[in-house]
Write an enzyme that holds these catalytic residues in place. Structure first.
Site, PDB file in Angstrom:
ATOM      1  N   LYS A  16      -5.493  48.356  40.178  1.00 26.85           N
ATOM      2  CA  LYS A  16      -5.636  47.341  39.110  1.00 26.85           C
ATOM      3  C   LYS A  16      -5.424  48.004  37.748  1.00 26.85           C
ATOM      4  O   LYS A  16      -4.733  47.458  36.882  1.00 26.85           O
ATOM      5  CB  LYS A  16      -7.056  46.747  39.120  1.00 26.85           C
ATOM      6  CG  LYS A  16      -7.347  45.760  40.218  1.00 26.85           C
ATOM      7  CD  LYS A  16      -8.722  45.134  39.968  1.00 26.85           C
ATOM      8  CE  LYS A  16      -9.256  44.428  41.191  1.00 26.85           C
ATOM      9  NZ  LYS A  16     -10.641  43.989  41.067  1.00 26.85           N
ATOM     10  N   LYS A  65     -15.709  35.188  40.722  1.00 29.35           N
ATOM     11  CA  LYS A  65     -17.049  35.719  40.458  1.00 29.35           C
ATOM     12  C   LYS A  65     -17.094  36.324  39.056  1.00 29.35           C
ATOM     13  O   LYS A  65     -17.980  36.035  38.276  1.00 29.35           O
ATOM     14  CB  LYS A  65     -17.405  36.752  41.527  1.00 29.35           C
ATOM     15  CG  LYS A  65     -18.758  37.370  41.342  1.00 29.35           C
ATOM     16  CD  LYS A  65     -19.107  38.286  42.500  1.00 29.35           C
ATOM     17  CE  LYS A  65     -20.346  39.095  42.161  1.00 29.35           C
ATOM     18  NZ  LYS A  65     -20.747  39.994  43.234  1.00 29.35           N
ATOM     19  N   GLU A  68      -5.020  37.995  38.603  1.00 26.83           N
ATOM     20  CA  GLU A  68      -4.248  36.975  39.315  1.00 26.83           C
ATOM     21  C   GLU A  68      -4.798  35.576  39.026  1.00 26.83           C
ATOM     22  O   GLU A  68      -4.055  34.627  38.760  1.00 26.83           O
ATOM     23  CB  GLU A  68      -4.292  37.225  40.835  1.00 26.83           C
ATOM     24  CG  GLU A  68      -3.592  38.484  41.294  1.00 26.83           C
ATOM     25  CD  GLU A  68      -4.478  39.719  41.282  1.00 26.83           C
ATOM     26  OE1 GLU A  68      -5.514  39.718  40.569  1.00 26.83           O
ATOM     27  OE2 GLU A  68      -4.138  40.691  41.981  1.00 26.83           O
ATOM     28  N   HIS A 125       3.184  35.655  72.645  1.00 30.45           N
ATOM     29  CA  HIS A 125       4.647  35.736  72.674  1.00 30.45           C
ATOM     30  C   HIS A 125       5.183  36.627  71.574  1.00 30.45           C
ATOM     31  O   HIS A 125       6.363  36.583  71.249  1.00 30.45           O
ATOM     32  CB  HIS A 125       5.239  34.329  72.579  1.00 30.45           C
ATOM     33  CG  HIS A 125       4.875  33.493  73.776  1.00 30.45           C
ATOM     34  ND1 HIS A 125       5.616  33.492  74.937  1.00 30.45           N
ATOM     35  CD2 HIS A 125       3.811  32.698  74.008  1.00 30.45           C
ATOM     36  CE1 HIS A 125       5.043  32.689  75.819  1.00 30.45           C
ATOM     37  NE2 HIS A 125       3.937  32.196  75.284  1.00 30.45           N
TER      38      HIS A 125
END
Ligand code: F6P
Length: 551
Positions: free
Chosen positions: A515, A212, A218, A390
């Site tokens: 950041k 955006k 990153e 499980h």
């Protein structure tokens, strides 16, 4: 902010106070008794909308609880806030923005005004450009720099620019073109890009840089390395134009990076990252499943928008699930909420919801900046059944925490597998949905355990208290349309809760500090000379150790 506020601070509202005393009366009630005293409960406490069936009967609520929760929504002004959102008011007050992901799925020809301008034509213009591009990739018409068709699509993005596309791609893989390879790179850890490109041929690979802001560390690092990987093989800067496209609101940033803005698909500041899967951020998904299926996906999102906007509160799925979640969070002090999809294709759905819910409602100040004196967003977690059974279900059944769960299942499977005399896989799968919610609600008493002949000393270990609340969401089949509806259900559930908690569900300032600090530390890690460190003693020591030992 123009939407009418609640009638007063949340904990002072009459419905909140009534819920507090009501809670003391009902907290000890057991689902066994609630079902025993109302044989029709399992059919009565259900609601349907946008192709989804919600059974909320296995919740620790009475009719009075529901009445009071609905009163709370009314007194907190949820309806008017919802209307303000759909009307394009700037309800994201800390960023002074409208919140209009619903406009992304508004049908062609409809009207959604932002500052007096209808944005629906622009939305469809971008969708049409995306469709033309997706078709050209799918048909082999879009050629790479050396004239080869594209076979691999790599989306580079993070947060909402990754989780939505990767979740929806996996969810709709059944409908995807199997001769195209889709990959999603998000982590700045070089392993992510390296592993996801190691077997790809650069000549046949298209990167979609999705961001955006087009400033996210990153994504920019991965995009830069991806470009180097491509140019390392193709050796000519001109290749970028055939192998890189961008999805962003920042045309300047895109062009600075070297991507032609003709190859950019835009969206708008009124689309939050975690609400953006229906925007151009979904381009990779559209290439995988095709424009028609993507439009069906948008239609499903819109179906749920309409349901949320128009269904009466007592039959409104986002309203009911939002209120039930709040009941456990604020009155039972439940810390977490598990989402358990019984469909392998929904493997990333819990991870997607983590951002949607926790980035939206992980807030501790009200819209007017005061500390809340109640709990807000829960920790959201989960993984597809039956694997979770499980692993962590033991704690849900017999641990000391109350963990409300959503079970999500489909009546029809996309992959009917029926081998020999054993029951069809899908019956085995769905039997587990029904069995788990039954076991969680009703448990097994000491008397029942002893009647089975279990030794008295062992009996306490075999007792299931039950009374563990669940929602069951059933749809007929996992289609692009049902997936859209499911996503919008959770988007609006989060909205309902944020509206009642009187917080801004649409900013994310909490991710900023880390950041900024990382930005300060990067040069300290890179400095040739031992840097002057001015952090706390722990951070200083960790940085020194890393510098000493990184090789
Ligand atoms: O994590 C913070 C955040 O701003 C998210 O809200 C967003 O989805 C993500 O970063 C990525 O942002 P962008 O699309 O601007 O790269």
């Amino acid at each position: 902010m123009t939407s009418p506020a609640a009638a007063g601070p949340l904990t002072q509202l009459p419905a909140w106070r009534a819920l507090q005393s009501h809670f003391r009366e009902v907290e000890g009630l057991h689902l066994r008794d609630l079902f025993a005293s109302d044989p029709a409960r399992g059919e009565r406490l259900t609601a349907e909308g946008a192709g989804l069936y919600l059974d909320y009967s296995k919740n620790r609520v009475t009719d009075e609880t529901l009445r009071l929760l609905l009163n709370l929504a009314r007194e907190a002004g949820v309806d008017s806030r919802r209307d303000a959102m759909f009307a394009g008011e700037r309800i994201n007050v800390t960023e002074n923005r409208a919140v209009l992901h619903t406009a992304l799925r508004a049908p062609r020809g409809s009207e959604v005004l932002v500052d007096g301008r209808n944005v629906v034509p622009e939305v469809h213009e971008v969708l049409d450009r995306m469709a033309a591009f997706a078709d050209s990739v799918r048909s082999g018409e879009w050629l790479g720099f050396t004239g080869r068709p594209i076979r691999n699509i790599v989306n580079i993005g993070i947060g909402g620019s990754d989780l939505g596309p990767v979740m929806a791609y996996e969810a709709l893989k059944f409908y995807s073109r199997r001769d195209l390879t889709l990959r999603f790179v998000s982590n700045v850890d070089g392993t992510d890009l390296t592993e996801k490109t190691r077997d790809l041929d650069p000549e046949e690979t298209l990167f979609i840089v999705s961001s955006k802001t087009f400033t996210t560390q990153e994504t920019m690092a991965n995009a830069t390395s991806a470009r180097a990987w491509l140019l390392g093989a193709l050796g000519d800067d001109a290749a970028v134009a055939r192998h890189f496209v961008a999805v962003s609101t920042n045309a300047e940033g895109v062009s600075k990076f070297g991507i032609d803005t003709n190859n950019m698909f835009g969206f708008w500041d009124w689309v939050g990252g975690r609400y953006s899967v229906g925007s151009a951020i979904g381009l990779s998904l559209m290439i995988a499943v095709g424009p028609e299926a993507f439009r069906e996906f948008l239609a499903g999102l819109h179906d749920m928008d309409e349901h949320f906007r128009t269904a009466p509160p007592e039959r409104n799925l986002p309203m009911l699930t939002g209120l039930l979640g709040l009941w456990y969070r604020d009155f039972f002090d439940a810390q977490t909420h598990a989402v358990l999809p019984y469909d392998q294709y929904l493997m990333y759905f819990p991870a997607y919801l983590q951002q949607l819910d926790m980035e939206s409602n992980g807030k501790h100040v009200t819209l007017d900046g005061r500390n809340v004196d109640y709990q807000t967003g829960p920790v959201v977690w989960g993984q597809p059944g039956t694997n979770g059974q499980h692993a962590f279900y033991q704690l849900i059944h017999q641990g000391t925490s109350l963990i409300p769960c959503d079970f999500i299942g489909f009546c029809q499977t996309l992959n009917p597998l029926h081998t020999g005399s054993q029951p069809p896989h899908h019956d085995l799968l769905m039997a587990n949905v029904f069995a788990q919610t039954e076991a969680l609600a009703f448990g097994k008493t000491q008397a029942e355990v002893e009647a089975e002949g279990v030794a008295v000393g062992l009996a306490p270990h075999r007792v299931f208290e039950g009374n563990r609340p669940t929602n069951t969401i059933l749809a007929d089949r996992l289609t692009p349309r049902t997936l859209g509806a499911l996503i919008a259900l959770y988007e609006h559930k989060v909205f309902v809760q944020g509206a009642i908690w009187n917080i801004n569900s649409f900013d994310q300032w909490g991710v900023e500090l880390g950041k900024v600090l990382a930005g300060k530390i990067v040069p300290e890690l890179q400095a040739q000379e031992e840097p002057q460190l001015s952090h706390d003693s722990s951070t200083n020591a960790l940085i020194r150790r890393y510098r000493d030992r990184r090789g």
